[in-house]
Design a protein around this motif. Structure first.
Motif, PDB file in Angstrom:
ATOM      1  N   GLY A  47      10.300  -9.310   1.404  1.00  0.00           N
ATOM      2  CA  GLY A  47      10.044  -7.626   1.234  1.00  0.00           C
ATOM      3  C   GLY A  47      11.142  -7.030   1.099  1.00  0.00           C
ATOM      4  N   ASN A  48      11.089  -5.402   0.912  1.00  0.00           N
ATOM      5  CA  ASN A  48      11.476  -4.683   0.689  1.00  0.00           C
ATOM      6  C   ASN A  48      11.625  -3.265   1.005  1.00  0.00           C
ATOM      7  N   PHE A  49      12.717  -2.127   1.626  1.00  0.00           N
ATOM      8  CA  PHE A  49      12.427  -1.044   2.092  1.00  0.00           C
ATOM      9  C   PHE A  49      13.531   0.122   1.287  1.00  0.00           C
ATOM     10  N   ASP A  50      13.348   1.234   1.567  1.00  0.00           N
ATOM     11  CA  ASP A  50      14.245   2.272   0.846  1.00  0.00           C
ATOM     12  C   ASP A  50      15.434   1.743   1.344  1.00  0.00           C
ATOM     13  N   SER A  51      16.072   2.058   1.079  1.00  0.00           N
ATOM     14  CA  SER A  51      17.455   1.963   1.649  1.00  0.00           C
ATOM     15  C   SER A  51      18.481   2.421   2.137  1.00  0.00           C
ATOM     16  N   GLU A  52      17.334   4.412   2.332  1.00  0.00           N
ATOM     17  CA  GLU A  52      18.205   5.683   3.022  1.00  0.00           C
ATOM     18  C   GLU A  52      17.278   5.119   4.497  1.00  0.00           C
ATOM     19  N   TYR A  53      16.453   4.359   4.831  1.00  0.00           N
ATOM     20  CA  TYR A  53      15.988   3.738   6.091  1.00  0.00           C
ATOM     21  C   TYR A  53      17.362   3.316   6.655  1.00  0.00           C
ATOM     22  N   LEU A  54      18.417   2.850   6.062  1.00  0.00           N
ATOM     23  CA  LEU A  54      19.388   2.442   7.018  1.00  0.00           C
ATOM     24  C   LEU A  54      20.146   3.601   7.628  1.00  0.00           C
ATOM     25  N   ALA A  55      19.703   4.729   7.239  1.00  0.00           N
ATOM     26  CA  ALA A  55      20.591   5.640   8.264  1.00  0.00           C
ATOM     27  C   ALA A  55      20.276   5.839   9.472  1.00  0.00           C
ATOM     28  N   LEU A  56      19.727   5.353   9.740  1.00  0.00           N
ATOM     29  CA  LEU A  56      18.744   5.663  11.316  1.00  0.00           C
ATOM     30  C   LEU A  56      20.181   4.087  12.229  1.00  0.00           C
ATOM     31  N   PRO A  57      19.889   3.486  13.228  1.00  0.00           N
ATOM     32  CA  PRO A  57      20.616   2.708  14.047  1.00  0.00           C
ATOM     33  C   PRO A  57      20.022   1.817  13.438  1.00  0.00           C
ATOM     34  N   GLU A  58      20.837   0.609  13.776  1.00  0.00           N
ATOM     35  CA  GLU A  58      20.290  -0.403  13.400  1.00  0.00           C
ATOM     36  C   GLU A  58      19.674  -1.214  14.508  1.00  0.00           C
ATOM     37  N   GLU A  59      19.691  -0.740  15.538  1.00  0.00           N
ATOM     38  CA  GLU A  59      18.583  -0.818  16.622  1.00  0.00           C
ATOM     39  C   GLU A  59      17.247  -0.715  16.914  1.00  0.00           C
ATOM     40  N   VAL A  60      16.599   0.412  15.854  1.00  0.00           N
ATOM     41  CA  VAL A  60      15.572   1.202  16.024  1.00  0.00           C
ATOM     42  C   VAL A  60      14.994   0.276  14.827  1.00  0.00           C
ATOM     43  N   LEU A  61      15.811   0.508  13.507  1.00  0.00           N
ATOM     44  CA  LEU A  61      14.781  -0.639  12.547  1.00  0.00           C
ATOM     45  C   LEU A  61      14.487  -1.950  12.823  1.00  0.00           C
ATOM     46  N   VAL A  62      15.948  -2.736  13.924  1.00  0.00           N
ATOM     47  CA  VAL A  62      15.431  -4.232  13.628  1.00  0.00           C
ATOM     48  C   VAL A  62      14.472  -4.407  14.995  1.00  0.00           C
ATOM     49  N   THR A  63      14.186  -3.449  15.755  1.00  0.00           N
ATOM     50  CA  THR A  63      12.882  -3.316  16.633  1.00  0.00           C
ATOM     51  C   THR A  63      11.868  -3.093  16.195  1.00  0.00           C
ATOM     52  N   VAL A  64      11.926  -2.233  14.854  1.00  0.00           N
ATOM     53  CA  VAL A  64      10.462  -2.296  14.286  1.00  0.00           C
ATOM     54  C   VAL A  64      10.165  -3.107  13.610  1.00  0.00           C
ATOM     55  N   MET A  65      10.880  -4.143  12.584  1.00  0.00           N
ATOM     56  CA  MET A  65      10.730  -5.261  12.242  1.00  0.00           C
ATOM     57  C   MET A  65      10.452  -6.121  13.162  1.00  0.00           C
ATOM     58  N   ARG A  66      11.506  -6.146  14.079  1.00  0.00           N
ATOM     59  CA  ARG A  66      11.303  -8.004  14.968  1.00  0.00           C
ATOM     60  C   ARG A  66       9.760  -7.644  15.690  1.00  0.00           C
ATOM     61  N   ASP A  67      10.232  -6.256  16.722  1.00  0.00           N
ATOM     62  CA  ASP A  67       8.903  -6.777  17.856  1.00  0.00           C
ATOM     63  C   ASP A  67       7.405  -5.950  17.259  1.00  0.00           C
ATOM     64  N   HIS A  68       7.644  -5.610  16.334  1.00  0.00           N
ATOM     65  CA  HIS A  68       5.538  -4.264  16.353  1.00  0.00           C
ATOM     66  C   HIS A  68       5.559  -5.655  14.342  1.00  0.00           C
ATOM     67  N   GLN A  69       6.389  -6.057  13.837  1.00  0.00           N
ATOM     68  CA  GLN A  69       5.496  -6.486  12.840  1.00  0.00           C
ATOM     69  C   GLN A  69       6.156  -8.147  12.818  1.00  0.00           C
ATOM     70  N   LYS A  70       6.869  -8.779  13.583  1.00  0.00           N
ATOM     71  CA  LYS A  70       7.137 -10.270  13.352  1.00  0.00           C
ATOM     72  C   LYS A  70       8.187 -10.369  12.073  1.00  0.00           C
ATOM     73  N   TYR A  71       8.493  -9.696  11.865  1.00  0.00           N
ATOM     74  CA  TYR A  71      10.034  -9.817  10.674  1.00  0.00           C
ATOM     75  C   TYR A  71      11.154  -9.558  10.823  1.00  0.00           C
ATOM     76  N   PHE A  72      12.529 -10.868   9.517  1.00  0.00           N
ATOM     77  CA  PHE A  72      13.137 -11.471  10.580  1.00  0.00           C
ATOM     78  C   PHE A  72      14.055 -10.309   8.974  1.00  0.00           C
ATOM     79  N   ALA A  73      14.848  -9.635  10.436  1.00  0.00           N
ATOM     80  CA  ALA A  73      15.992  -8.922   9.223  1.00  0.00           C
ATOM     81  C   ALA A  73      16.776 -10.107   8.249  1.00  0.00           C
ATOM     82  N   VAL A  74      17.310  -9.003   7.398  1.00  0.00           N
ATOM     83  CA  VAL A  74      18.174  -9.465   6.834  1.00  0.00           C
ATOM     84  C   VAL A  74      19.008  -8.750   6.495  1.00  0.00           C
ATOM     85  N   GLU A  75      20.564  -9.525   6.858  1.00  0.00           N
ATOM     86  CA  GLU A  75      21.854  -8.724   6.713  1.00  0.00           C
ATOM     87  C   GLU A  75      22.879  -9.052   5.191  1.00  0.00           C
ATOM     88  N   ASP A  76      23.813  -8.654   4.961  1.00  0.00           N
ATOM     89  CA  ASP A  76      24.955  -8.443   4.368  1.00  0.00           C
ATOM     90  C   ASP A  76      25.800  -9.366   5.084  1.00  0.00           C
TER      91      ASP A  76
END
Length: 752
Positions: free
Chosen positions: A286-315
């Motif tokens: 899945g994809n999300f808008d790159s504008e959310y990358l302005a938020l701290p990475e810790e916040v984004l990963v926590t939302v994906m990992r702990d709340h949605q059980k999604y794996f993060a993708v990195e370059d």
């Protein structure tokens, strides 16, 4: 030989509970088979080879089932000949004739009274009979005992669904499978009778031609235990966790390869979770808008990992990319409906996080300190405001101690971090995402212009949260984390809330493990005992102190014992030292003892973590030498002699001499008295320089004079003055040379 299969089918079990329950069920089945003589366990040799393997046990698990397959079960127990004791001869015979008691025993064992035997036991002479106990069938044994084993499985939380007087289990039991070869074992649990029918995937198996519809959706008939995996696979269930993990990993790799220069972020805990959330896994990108990358990475990963059980993708540089990977419990998402739904949910969660971040900035962390008065830390220990005040004083004291020892750190940064450490508990972002406490405070501190050392210390204050987690990165963070954990442990212990058994509701063991690891890995010259005294001082004069029930010497002993256990765990399980090396190091006296009893009974080697680690490393290095082994045996002998002398009233503290005697009755005794002061001086110098390995080598030089002494000299002689002198010599050896390790704790393997 037969194959046995047990499957417990339930509603979905929480993912975190499945591995432990699977292991316990497997152990219980294995123990039952061994206990009831239905098979032999394999025996492993030192080379790693095994023999006499007859029972092979394999475990299976999915969110809806726990299963155990045993290959090589004996169809029935072998008959056993055993001797059965009856009444004593005094009771069995009167005037040479068998009494009613003898006749009753003969009838019980089905043996003619004239053929009963007479046997002698430590308790006297008895009647006895050799009888054959016929073995029971495996099916009969499983039917009787397995329901009890199932009911005894430990779950962190249980539930009941058939009334409060009925059995409890983690989730309602919906079906049971129990088969011995092709026969169904008549087993019953939770109102369910076992059969040979399992259930397939809730969705994917619906409508498959091989699945019965007899009032029970998704039923699959198992022909035999050996075809269990085949049967489940036909119903779109992958029964082994290892195979599901392999499938998920391959699917994550395949999905990520569709993105140029991207990779999925390895996360073993999340992987274990999704493995136990699925029966037939697939992965979508899945994809999300790159504008959310302005938020701290810790916040984004926590939302994906702990709340949605999604794996993060990195370059390739490790930076977060605007994509995620979701693991589904279905065959796929050909029309993209599931992907769109997940993207929509994630977008809403990110919007919430961005709103909370922006809103929280309106009140700086400094202005939130007073708000902590309304946030409870623990009902008897008061608010987080009170904890913050204690934290500031304790952290400052630790910082001063470390600075006095020559370590570089910013005391101002430590004090400021302590003041702001708990303020993020009042923020909206932490209220929504509680996993981010501490992390949010650290991010906000830097964002609001505080020194980077302050932000880093707040960010790391809860580290390490496990033995695998990293310790705080900076000295300031280490001080804050130690102070926070110490305050909690001291307060809880003083309230009498001491961990016992498996109960540790306030995670005090984890906190103590963290303190030990931080001190060890940052090499901090801190005394655990003094740390606890300083932490307890912080409660003086507080309302919490009035509620303390564990005080004085008992509290000190509880804390000493608790930290000794944690240090022992660290040295043995985390660092891998042998158990007897750890025991020897922790039983050492850090200073020459003042009394004979102290030399024998009181170990003080568990107070300085860094020093204990260094001594353990030294003992582990010199332990294999023959000299050290001989010294260990000798010190064990000395300790036993002194203890026995004390118990016999022939040795006490008043017999300790103020100086070495000048005359001796035996050359071997004189030689040992002569070398002890010189070796003690060398060992003391090396010990003070913390050159423990070389100090132990010096101690090993005592081997020859000690061996000759025990060969030529009798210690416990009748002459009181001679006996006293020789006991003093043993005492002196123990007191001088157990400051690095108590050698008597070393286990020496006898060589054949």
């Amino acid at each position: 030989m037969a194959d046995f299969l047990l499957e417990i089918g339930t509603e979905e079990i929480p993912a975190r509970m499945i591995p432990t329950a699977t292991g316990e069920l497997t152990r219980r089945v294995r123990d039952l088979i061994a206990r009831e003589r239905l098979g032999r366990s394999s025996v492993a040799s030192e080379s790693g080879s095994t023999s006499d393997i007859e029972i092979q046990i394999e475990a299976f698990s999915t969110p809806r089932r726990l299963a155990v397959f045993a290959h090589g079960v004996i169809a029935s127990q072998p008959d056993v000949e055993e001797q059965v004791l009856g009444p004593s001869l005094k009771v069995a015979y009167k005037d040479g004739q068998p009494t009613p008691a003898a006749h009753a025993f003969a009838k019980k064992v089905n043996v003619d009274v004239a053929k009963l035997q007479q046997v002698s036991t430590p308790k006297g002479d008895y009647l006895a009979a050799n009888v054959t106990r016929k073995g029971r069938s495996a099916g009969e044994i499983f039917s009787e005992f397995l329901p009890k084993e199932i009911a005894s499985l430990y779950w962190a939380k249980n539930m009941y669904w058939r009334g409060k007087s009925a059995e409890r289990f983690v989730r309602p039991v919906r079906w049971l499978v129990a088969m011995l070869d092709r026969q169904v074992v008549p087993l019953e649990f939770a109102g369910i009778t076992a059969s040979n029918a399992t259930r397939g995937h809730r969705v994917l198996s619906d409508g498959m031609p091989q699945i019965a519809k007899n009032g029970r959706s998704h039923e699959i008939t198992i022909q035999s235990p050996g075809r269990y995996v085949e049967a489940l696979t036909s119903g779109f269930v992958i029964p082994t966790a290892a195979q599901r993990e392999h499938i998920i990993r391959k699917a994550l790799d395949a999905a990520t390869r569709t993105l140029h220069g991207a990779r999925w972020r390895e996360d073993s805990d999340l992987l274990a979770t999704v493995v136990n959330l699925t029966e037939f896994p697939a992965v979508i990108l899945g994809n999300f808008d790159s504008e959310y990358l302005a938020l701290p990475e810790e916040v984004l990963v926590t939302v994906m990992r702990d709340h949605q059980k999604y794996f993060a993708v990195e370059d390739t540089s490790g930076k977060l990319a605007p994509h995620f990977l979701a693991v589904l419990n279905t065959s796929g998402d050909p029309e993209g409906l599931i992907r769109h739904g997940n993207e929509r949910v994630l977008r809403a969660r990110f919007n919430d996080a961005r709103f909370f971040w922006t809103t929280d900035q309106k009140i700086p962390l400094r202005d939130r300190v007073q708000s902590l008065k309304s946030v409870t830390f623990q009902k008897d220990l008061g608010s987080y405001y009170a904890k913050t005040e204690r934290l500031g004083r304790l952290a400052a004291r630790i910082a001063d101690d470390l600075a006095a020892a020559g370590l570089e750190l910013s005391r101002n940064a430590v004090c400021e971090a302590a003041q702001l450490a708990k303020t993020d508990l009042t923020t909206e972002l932490v209220k929504e995402f509680t996993e981010l406490q501490g992390i949010v405070g650290g991010l906000y501190a830097v964002h609001q212009g505080h020194d980077a050392a302050v932000g880093s210390a707040i960010y790391d204050q809860y580290k390490p949260e496990s033995m695998e987690d990293a310790v705080p990165r900076t000295m300031e963070g280490a001080v804050l984390a130690i102070a926070d954990k110490s305050d909690s442990i001291a307060g809880m212990f003083a309230l009498g809330l001491v961990p016992s058994g498996s109960k540790d509701p306030f995670a005090l063991r984890r906190a103590a493990n963290g303190i030990v690891r931080i001190i060890a890995e940052h090499k901090l010259p801190l005394s655990l005992r003094q740390l606890m005294r300083d932490a307890l001082d912080g409660y003086q004069g507080s309302e919490a102190e009035n509620k303390f029930t564990n005080t004085g010497e008992r509290l000190s002993e509880d804390l000493d014992s608790f930290f000794r256990e944690r240090l022992e765990f660290y040295l043995r399980d985390a660092k891998g030292f042998a158990y007897d090396v750890v025991n020897a190091v922790l039983a050492a006296n850090s200073n020459a003892p003042a009394t004979a009893e102290a030399a024998l009974l009181r170990g003080d080697g568990a107070d300085d973590v860094v020093d204990a680690l260094a001594r353990a490393e030294a003992v582990a290095k010199v332990r294999p030498s023959e000299d050290f082994e001989s010294i260990s045996v000798a010190f064990k002998r000395m300790k036993n002699i002194l203890r026995q002398a004390k118990e016999a009233g022939k040795w006490d503290d008043s017999m300790i001499m103020t100086e070495f005697p000048q005359t001796y009755d035996d050359v071997a005794e004189g030689r040992l008295f002569e070398v002890v002061p010189k070796v003690a001086e060398d060992v003391g110098r090396l010990r003070d320089q913390k050159q423990y390995e070389q100090a132990l080598v010096e101690v090993s030089k005592l081997r020859t004079p000690i061996d000759v002494f025990f060969e030529k000299v009798m210690v416990m002689v009748e002459e009181e003055e001679v006996r006293r002198r020789r006991l003093y010599l043993l005492y002196k050896l123990l007191s001088e040379f157990t400051t690095i390790a108590d050698f008597s704790e070393i286990v020496i393997e006898r060589k054949v």
